[in-house]
Design a protein around this motif. Structure first.
Motif, PDB file in Angstrom:
ATOM      1  N   VAL A  83       0.670  -1.232   0.580  1.00 23.27           N
ATOM      2  CA  VAL A  83      -0.458   0.236  -0.106  1.00 23.27           C
ATOM      3  C   VAL A  83       0.958   0.838   0.121  1.00 23.27           C
ATOM      4  CG1 VAL A  83      -1.884  -0.774   1.261  1.00 23.27           C
ATOM      5  CG2 VAL A  83       0.034  -0.215   2.282  1.00 23.27           C
ATOM      6  N   ALA A  86       2.216   2.983  -3.728  1.00 21.69           N
ATOM      7  CA  ALA A  86       0.807   1.855  -4.129  1.00 21.69           C
ATOM      8  C   ALA A  86       0.869   2.555  -6.205  1.00 21.69           C
ATOM      9  CB  ALA A  86      -0.625   1.857  -3.375  1.00 21.69           C
ATOM     10  N   ARG A 118       3.405  -6.095  -8.058  1.00 19.88           N
ATOM     11  CA  ARG A 118       1.689  -5.203  -8.986  1.00 19.88           C
ATOM     12  C   ARG A 118       1.976  -6.091 -10.128  1.00 19.88           C
ATOM     13  NH1 ARG A 118      -1.671  -2.323  -5.981  1.00 19.88           N
ATOM     14  NH2 ARG A 118      -0.864  -1.435  -4.098  1.00 19.88           N
TER      15      ARG A 118
END
Length: 273
Positions: A83, A86, A118
């Motif tokens: 987070v 991000a 990611r």
């Protein structure tokens, strides 16, 4: 004389605030750069940094300073890192995905980490431009392997590397992991780093994870480092590669001049996402 002393103290206070603000915004300052910006000597800046370090506003490092909380041993969990920054990591992951187009035929190695995580999310939907083609993915990350396995994409062939699993990162590390990495030759390795430095190279806080990353660098035909700009000019405890051992750096902001020059000298391609 009293007025001059008072003005000097006020100017020092303004410098200190500017330095602290820059640290918060950029993540690092250099003695030479601050001396140039303020038009003062490097000795004056070193005294400023010493004073701010005593106040707990920053931490001195070679040639400058970094945030007080930034330690060579500092390490956060994968969930926390996912987070943090991000948007930058998403941008970097999309740029990395461009290296694996539908026409790609080969194998990919994914390091454990938030930015590679990611990329793994994007690869979950990967599809080739012709029927029957597959993308071979190896990873030492238990969370990433679980995520890719769960999507059941028929175009992905997944290999999960074994070893002792580090709780904080979910990465398989140790002799078993390194032995398995020595048996493969992936076309592309996407590797994360906690620090990318002109002098120290690529680094991470834990020696077992550094050993696994080093084995990845040595195994792959092409090494692509995914590092957001907060990692640039930072140094962690353990080096796992020199700059000339990697091929490409994908990041979200242009490296500072010294690092940019070192990357150029090492023939590293810098991709700004």
């Amino acid at each position: 004389m009293a007025l001059a002393d008072r003005e000097g103290r006020m100017y020092a206070t303004e410098r200190h605030q500017h330095i602290a603000d820059t640290i918060d915004r950029v993540g690092r300052v250099s003695v030479a750069g601050l001396a140039r910006d303020f038009g003062v000597t490097t000795e004056t800046i070193r005294r400023d940094l010493d004073a701010l370090e005593q106040l707990g506003r920053l931490r001195r490092v070679h040639g400058g300073a970094v945030p007080a909380g930034q330690s060579a041993l500092a390490e956060t969990s994968l969930d926390e890192r996912l987070v943090r920054d991000a948007a930058q990591k998403d941008t970097i992951a999309r740029a990395a995905l461009a290296l694996i187009p539908p026409t790609f035929r080969g194998s990919v190695l994914l390091d454990s980490g938030s930015t590679t995580g990611r990329l793994a999310e994007l690869l979950a939907a990967w599809a080739p431009d012709e029927n029957g083609a597959v993308l071979d993915i190896s990873t030492n990350s238990i969370p990433l392997a679980a995520r890719l396995h769960a999507v059941a994409n028929p175009h992905l062939r997944l290999r999960s590397l074994g070893g002792a699993v580090r709780g904080i990162t979910g990465a398989a590390v140790g002799p078993t992991t390194i032995a398995q990495l020595s048996e493969i030759r992936p076309d592309l390795a996407f590797v994360g780093a906690n620090g990318v430095s002109a002098e120290f190279g690529l680094s991470t806080p834990d020696e077992t994870e550094a050993a696994a990353k080093a084995a990845m660098v040595h195994a792959a035909r092409r090494v692509v480092v995914l590092a957001d700009s907060s990692k640039l000019d930072a140094e962690s405890l353990v080096r796992f590669a020199c700059l000339d051992e990697i091929d490409t750096l994908i990041t979200d902001a242009a490296p500072a001049p010294d690092l940019a020059a070192s990357l150029s000298d090492a023939d590293v391609q810098v991709v700004l996402a």
